[in-house]
Each structure stands twice: as C-alpha cells, then as structure tokens.
Design a protein around this motif. Structure first.
Motif, PDB file in Angstrom:
ATOM      1  N   MET A   1      25.644   1.675  -0.288  1.00 46.51           N
ATOM      2  CA  MET A   1      25.385   0.274  -0.594  1.00 46.51           C
ATOM      3  C   MET A   1      26.427  -0.577   0.108  1.00 46.51           C
ATOM      4  N   HIS A   2      25.984  -1.699   0.646  1.00 47.52           N
ATOM      5  CA  HIS A   2      26.863  -2.616   1.353  1.00 47.52           C
ATOM      6  C   HIS A   2      27.706  -3.411   0.358  1.00 47.52           C
ATOM      7  N   SER A   3      28.931  -3.736   0.767  1.00 53.06           N
ATOM      8  CA  SER A   3      29.786  -4.599  -0.036  1.00 53.06           C
ATOM      9  C   SER A   3      29.452  -6.040   0.309  1.00 53.06           C
ATOM     10  N   ILE A   4      28.805  -6.734  -0.614  1.00 55.93           N
ATOM     11  CA  ILE A   4      28.318  -8.087  -0.377  1.00 55.93           C
ATOM     12  C   ILE A   4      29.294  -9.090  -0.972  1.00 55.93           C
ATOM     13  N   LYS A   5      29.646 -10.105  -0.173  1.00 55.03           N
ATOM     14  CA  LYS A   5      30.465 -11.210  -0.663  1.00 55.03           C
ATOM     15  C   LYS A   5      29.500 -12.336  -1.017  1.00 55.03           C
ATOM     16  N   TRP A   6      29.292 -12.571  -2.307  1.00 57.10           N
ATOM     17  CA  TRP A   6      28.350 -13.583  -2.787  1.00 57.10           C
ATOM     18  C   TRP A   6      29.031 -14.946  -2.870  1.00 57.10           C
ATOM     19  N   GLU A   7      28.318 -15.985  -2.444  1.00 53.76           N
ATOM     20  CA  GLU A   7      28.756 -17.367  -2.611  1.00 53.76           C
ATOM     21  C   GLU A   7      28.452 -17.802  -4.040  1.00 53.76           C
ATOM     22  N   ASP A   8      29.041 -18.913  -4.463  1.00 51.34           N
ATOM     23  CA  ASP A   8      28.700 -19.482  -5.762  1.00 51.34           C
ATOM     24  C   ASP A   8      27.209 -19.816  -5.763  1.00 51.34           C
ATOM     25  N   PRO A   9      26.565 -19.764  -6.927  1.00 49.06           N
ATOM     26  CA  PRO A   9      25.120 -20.041  -6.996  1.00 49.06           C
ATOM     27  C   PRO A   9      24.783 -21.481  -6.609  1.00 49.06           C
ATOM     28  N   PHE A  10      23.619 -21.632  -6.004  1.00 55.34           N
ATOM     29  CA  PHE A  10      23.028 -22.937  -5.735  1.00 55.34           C
ATOM     30  C   PHE A  10      21.964 -23.131  -6.803  1.00 55.34           C
ATOM     31  N   CYS A  11      22.150 -24.146  -7.638  1.00 58.98           N
ATOM     32  CA  CYS A  11      21.252 -24.335  -8.770  1.00 58.98           C
ATOM     33  C   CYS A  11      20.520 -25.665  -8.687  1.00 58.98           C
ATOM     34  N   GLY A  12      19.226 -25.618  -8.939  1.00 59.97           N
ATOM     35  CA  GLY A  12      18.434 -26.823  -9.067  1.00 59.97           C
ATOM     36  C   GLY A  12      18.447 -27.259 -10.517  1.00 59.97           C
ATOM     37  N   GLU A  13      17.488 -28.064 -10.872  1.00 60.61           N
ATOM     38  CA  GLU A  13      17.379 -28.487 -12.264  1.00 60.61           C
ATOM     39  C   GLU A  13      17.041 -27.281 -13.122  1.00 60.61           C
ATOM     40  N   GLY A  14      17.614 -27.227 -14.299  1.00 60.45           N
ATOM     41  CA  GLY A  14      17.357 -26.102 -15.184  1.00 60.45           C
ATOM     42  C   GLY A  14      18.132 -24.877 -14.754  1.00 60.45           C
ATOM     43  N   ALA A  15      17.474 -23.741 -14.785  1.00 63.40           N
ATOM     44  CA  ALA A  15      18.149 -22.472 -14.513  1.00 63.40           C
ATOM     45  C   ALA A  15      17.691 -21.841 -13.205  1.00 63.40           C
ATOM     46  N   ASN A  16      17.271 -22.640 -12.241  1.00 64.08           N
ATOM     47  CA  ASN A  16      16.803 -22.112 -10.963  1.00 64.08           C
ATOM     48  C   ASN A  16      17.986 -21.938 -10.026  1.00 64.08           C
ATOM     49  N   CYS A  17      18.645 -20.792 -10.103  1.00 63.25           N
ATOM     50  CA  CYS A  17      19.850 -20.564  -9.314  1.00 63.25           C
ATOM     51  C   CYS A  17      19.645 -19.416  -8.324  1.00 63.25           C
ATOM     52  N   PHE A  18      20.046 -19.681  -7.087  1.00 62.65           N
ATOM     53  CA  PHE A  18      19.982 -18.677  -6.035  1.00 62.65           C
ATOM     54  C   PHE A  18      21.381 -18.436  -5.495  1.00 62.65           C
ATOM     55  N   ARG A  19      21.594 -17.228  -4.982  1.00 57.47           N
ATOM     56  CA  ARG A  19      22.874 -16.890  -4.378  1.00 57.47           C
ATOM     57  C   ARG A  19      22.645 -16.393  -2.970  1.00 57.47           C
ATOM     58  N   ILE A  20      23.578 -16.736  -2.106  1.00 56.98           N
ATOM     59  CA  ILE A  20      23.572 -16.269  -0.725  1.00 56.98           C
ATOM     60  C   ILE A  20      24.829 -15.447  -0.528  1.00 56.98           C
ATOM     61  N   GLY A  21      24.688 -14.314   0.148  1.00 57.07           N
ATOM     62  CA  GLY A  21      25.840 -13.457   0.398  1.00 57.07           C
ATOM     63  C   GLY A  21      25.780 -12.870   1.798  1.00 57.07           C
ATOM     64  N   THR A  22      26.902 -12.325   2.227  1.00 57.63           N
ATOM     65  CA  THR A  22      26.986 -11.658   3.523  1.00 57.63           C
ATOM     66  C   THR A  22      27.796 -10.378   3.376  1.00 57.63           C
ATOM     67  N   ASP A  23      27.606  -9.483   4.322  1.00 61.32           N
ATOM     68  CA  ASP A  23      28.433  -8.277   4.360  1.00 61.32           C
ATOM     69  C   ASP A  23      29.100  -8.161   5.732  1.00 61.32           C
ATOM     70  N   THR A  24      29.945  -7.182   5.894  1.00 63.76           N
ATOM     71  CA  THR A  24      30.696  -7.024   7.145  1.00 63.76           C
ATOM     72  C   THR A  24      29.857  -6.417   8.263  1.00 63.76           C
TER      73      THR A  24
END
Length: 63
Positions: A1-24
């Motif tokens: 499994m890759h070691s992913i560095k996740w960014e803070d969540p991007f959230c819309g109204e309510g609980a619609n949160c997405f995360r973007i991450g990258t690996d090496t």
C-alpha cells in the motif's frame, strides 16, 4: 500500500467532504472523507488537469 499524504478535507454545505492526497510515486488520490481506503487513484497530471477543467467551468452543468 502506498503512503498517502492527505490534504485537509474540502467540504461543501453539510457533510459533503472530499480529500485529495498524493504519494511519492507520483500518484494522486481523491476520496470521500472517512472512506480514504476506497480512493480513486490516477496520476498527479490527471488530477492537475481535472482541477484545471473544473476551475474553468467545464463541470458547472453538474451543479
């Protein structure tokens, strides 16, 4: 499994949160917050293009 560095969540109204991450290894990931084990993976270039297209308004019809 890759070691992913996740960014803070991007959230819309309510609980619609997405995360973007990258690996090496040059991969980028998008996931629903709390479901990072089921992320979509592609290249960083593909993520860069996706963000560019969204910012240019090409996905506005989905809103």
């Amino acid at each position: 499994m890759h070691s992913i560095k996740w960014e803070d969540p991007f959230c819309g109204e309510g609980a619609n949160c997405f995360r973007i991450g990258t690996d090496t290894d040059g991969n980028a990931y998008i996931a629903v917050q709390g479901q990072e084990d089921h992320a979509i993976r592609d290249t960083r270039e593909a993520l860069r293009n996706l963000i560019h297209e969204i910012k240019s308004g090409k996905a506005d019809h989905l809103l």
